[in-house]
Design a protein around this motif. Structure first.
Motif, PDB file in Angstrom:
ATOM      1  N   VAL A 242       0.837  -1.210   0.000  1.00  0.00           N
ATOM      2  CA  VAL A 242       0.000   0.000   0.000  1.00  0.00           C
ATOM      3  C   VAL A 242       0.865   1.251   0.000  1.00  0.00           C
ATOM      4  O   VAL A 242       0.522   2.251  -0.625  1.00  0.00           O
ATOM      5  CB  VAL A 242      -1.026   0.029   1.167  1.00  0.00           C
ATOM      6  N   ALA A 243       2.006   1.205   0.689  1.00  0.00           N
ATOM      7  CA  ALA A 243       2.904   2.364   0.706  1.00  0.00           C
ATOM      8  C   ALA A 243       3.416   2.644  -0.697  1.00  0.00           C
ATOM      9  O   ALA A 243       3.438   3.789  -1.157  1.00  0.00           O
ATOM     10  CB  ALA A 243       4.064   2.127   1.675  1.00  0.00           C
ATOM     11  N   GLN A 244       3.794   1.585  -1.376  1.00  0.00           N
ATOM     12  CA  GLN A 244       4.305   1.716  -2.742  1.00  0.00           C
ATOM     13  C   GLN A 244       3.220   2.264  -3.676  1.00  0.00           C
ATOM     14  O   GLN A 244       3.476   3.159  -4.481  1.00  0.00           O
ATOM     15  CB  GLN A 244       4.761   0.343  -3.226  1.00  0.00           C
ATOM     16  N   GLU A 245       2.024   1.756  -3.508  1.00  0.00           N
ATOM     17  CA  GLU A 245       0.911   2.174  -4.358  1.00  0.00           C
ATOM     18  C   GLU A 245       0.543   3.645  -4.108  1.00  0.00           C
ATOM     19  O   GLU A 245       0.290   4.402  -5.047  1.00  0.00           O
ATOM     20  CB  GLU A 245      -0.298   1.245  -4.123  1.00  0.00           C
ATOM     21  N   LEU A 246       0.563   4.052  -2.846  1.00  0.00           N
ATOM     22  CA  LEU A 246       0.263   5.455  -2.533  1.00  0.00           C
ATOM     23  C   LEU A 246       1.308   6.384  -3.138  1.00  0.00           C
ATOM     24  O   LEU A 246       0.971   7.417  -3.734  1.00  0.00           O
ATOM     25  CB  LEU A 246       0.181   5.670  -1.013  1.00  0.00           C
ATOM     26  N   ALA A 247       2.579   6.016  -2.995  1.00  0.00           N
ATOM     27  CA  ALA A 247       3.652   6.848  -3.553  1.00  0.00           C
ATOM     28  C   ALA A 247       3.474   6.978  -5.064  1.00  0.00           C
ATOM     29  O   ALA A 247       3.596   8.068  -5.627  1.00  0.00           O
ATOM     30  CB  ALA A 247       5.014   6.253  -3.205  1.00  0.00           C
TER      31      ALA A 247
END
Lengths: 257, 328
Positions: A242-247
């Motif tokens: 999710v962190a990667q997707e948000l970035a």
């Protein structure tokens, strides 16, 4: 010490805001409170009285129901109240209200005038400072510490990113912000006593104004309600993913980063 | 005949505040649209060097008022000096940033000029009949008032981050007029003794483009380091909800909300913040809201453009790593 506290009755902070048929703020059915910043001003006034003796006079503008706010301030410990109540107040702006207040204060003694730094309804933060200008006295805004020594006060005010210490000669207008004190709750004996305290109600005519004198400088064209923010996407999943997707989203789609 | 759009430039230690540059850029657009000149007033001490920058951001004319009594802001001296130049110059409109200085100065100045003031505006438009009209949030952003004035000049304070500071144009030049300050003893009844600005590498909360904010879900003061690391990667500021301030984890000055700061950043990342209506009032005009919260029912998700249902203690550090890759 003669202490004046200017207060305003406002909507409860939880209040939902809707417009009436003529695009004005609907006031029916809303719980009214003392503007939260004004509570700090009332508390500070009472503390000054406790330290130096004197009289705390609460002044407000508004309809008859504003008496409830003044009585609450009295239950906290204020001694007297003045309510300026007049149908013509609806058509006044900050300029006019400061002029009205100044006139109302012209017959009483004051060493210090306290008020909240802003009212949470119109969020303008003008009247107390304008009042100081009409009265030709200094003002210090957004105060978190006040020390009175004779005819001088040493005041700490919040500024962007820090604080400033200002020495000011009294009488002066001081506007209170969160951090100045912890306002007391009205006690039961306080509430009983408050009922008997002097509350004067005056009209604009009593103060020598006619409606023409108070033609507003600002014209409100209309009110509007912002489009409610819509909930966007909500995701769950493994933290790294999710962190990667948000970035990625912030860079590629929202184009913020 | 009133003329010109005037911007009061705010500087601190000879550095122009970001909101003043935003106002110059927007003022330039209005000046071009209306054919009015854009005038910047720079006051302080040792500020002549700022004229070039102000010119590059679009001013046609710069009024410089340099006096040692203006070195630090005081209400009395600044009001007195500005009242005089404004009465002489008769502008259509005078704009200030809604900063600590603007909030203190503008009402006093407006009253001395006998004019109205639109406080804390988040919108400004040219208006065929009254030159300019303004939009300002009331009820902490739950409604807007749209207002104007027929009295000149129209004064307004504009919320930081409302407009975007454009690129400076190094070829632009401005006419420079030096005025002397006349400050009476009666202007100095409030004397500034000391200014304490907390040393911080991070931008001021109300000026920051990116804010990372923490609430009750942070569980303790020490955990805010996680948010600081995230903020620092992108040059952001760190804020908090009232819950975190009441718990004693963050100082009052970091509080965002109805009884704290009102902010309008480009990106607001709410971590462990439930989203009470009073908090939303302080950050609801952020352009993009990200929420990280374990509770899928948290109210913050109703306003978030992007919500992550998850543990902030896992997600935020990983986000820091992802942001590092992006800004490299």
């Amino acid at each position: 010490m003669n202490i004046v506290v200017y207060i305003k009755q406002t909507f409860n902070t939880e209040a939902n805001i809707v417009l009436d048929s003529s695009s004005n703020i609907e006031i029916k059915g809303v719980n009214l409170i003392i503007n939260p910043y004004d509570e700090y001003a009332i508390e500070e006034g009472i503390k000054l009285k406790e330290k130096f003796g004197g009289v705390v006079t609460v002044v407000s503008l508004g309809e008859s129901n504003v008496q409830a706010a003044i009585r609450t301030a009295m239950a906290m410990g204020a001694d007297k109240g003045i309510l300026i109540s007049d149908p013509a107040l609806v058509n006044t702006d900050e300029w006019g209200r400061a002029e009205i207040l100044a006139k109302a204060l012209s017959t009483i003694d004051y060493d210090i005038i306290l008020a909240g730094r802003i009212a949470i309804d119109d969020c303008a933060g003008q009247i107390a400072i304008r009042l100081a200008e009409v009265l030709e006295i200094p003002s210090v805004g957004s105060v978190i510490k006040l020390e009175v020594d004779g005819t001088q006060a040493t005041v700490t005010r919040e500024i962007d990113g820090g604080t400033a210490i200002v020495e000011v000669s009294l009488p002066a207008v001081i506007t209170a912000t969160k951090g100045l004190n912890d306002p007391r709750y009205p006690s039961v004996p306080g509430i009983m006593k408050a009922k008997k305290k002097e509350l004067k109600i005056v009209t604009l005519a009593d103060l020598g104004f006619s409606a023409d004198d108070l033609t507003p400088k600002m014209n409100v064209l209309r009110h509007s309600i912002p489009n409610p923010r819509k909930a966007g996407q909500k995701i769950t999943g493994e933290a790294a993913q999710v962190a990667q997707e948000l970035a990625r989203f912030l860079r590629e789609e929202a184009k913020i980063l | 005949m009133a003329k010109g759009i005037w911007i009061i430039i705010e500087q601190r230690n000879s550095e122009i505040r970001k909101v003043s540059l935003e106002l110059l850029s927007q003022g330039r657009k209005i000046a071009d649209e209306t054919g009015e000149p854009l005038v910047a007033v720079v006051l302080g001490h040792g500020i002549e060097g700022l004229a070039t920058e102000v010119a590059h951001y679009g001013a046609d004319k710069i009024i410089l008022i340099d006096d040692e009594k203006l070195a630090e802001y005081t209400t009395g001296a600044y009001t007195s000096v500005l009242n005089k130049v404004i009465r002489e110059g008769e502008p259509q409109a005078v704009l200030l940033g809604n900063t600590a200085l603007g909030k203190d100065l503008a009402p006093r100045l407006a009253h001395r000029l006998g004019v109205g003031l639109a406080s804390d505006c988040t919108g400004m438009e040219t208006d065929a009949t009254s030159f300019l009209s303004f939009t300002r949030p009331i009820y902490s952003g739950k409604a807007f008032a749209h207002l104007t004035s027929n009295v000149r000049p129209i004064l307004a304070t504009i919320r930081p981050n409302t407009f975007i500071a454009g690129e400076p144009d190094a070829t632009r030049q401005a006419e420079i007029v030096k005025e002397t300050a006349t400050i009476d003893q009666s202007d100095l009844r409030a004397i500034l003794k000391e200014v304490a600005i907390a040393a911080s590498e991070r931008p001021e909360l109300t000026e920051a483009s990116i804010i990372v904010s923490g609430g009750r879900g942070m569980k303790g003061e020490e955990n805010f380091a996680i948010l600081e690391q995230l903020a620092d990667v992108v040059g952001g500021a760190v804020g908090s909800s009232r819950a975190a301030v009441d718990a004693g984890w963050k100082e009052l000055k970091f509080q965002v909300g109805q009884t704290g700061k009102t902010v309008a950043p480009t990106l607001y990342i709410a971590c462990g913040i439930s989203g009470a209506i009073q908090h939303l009032a302080g950050m609801g005009s952020a352009k993009f809201i990200v929420a990280i919260n374990k509770d899928p029912e948290a109210n913050i998700f109703t306003v978030a453009d992007y919500g992550i249902v998850g543990d902030l203690f896992e997600v935020a550090p990983l986000l820091t790593e992802e942001f590092k890759k992006l800004v490299k």
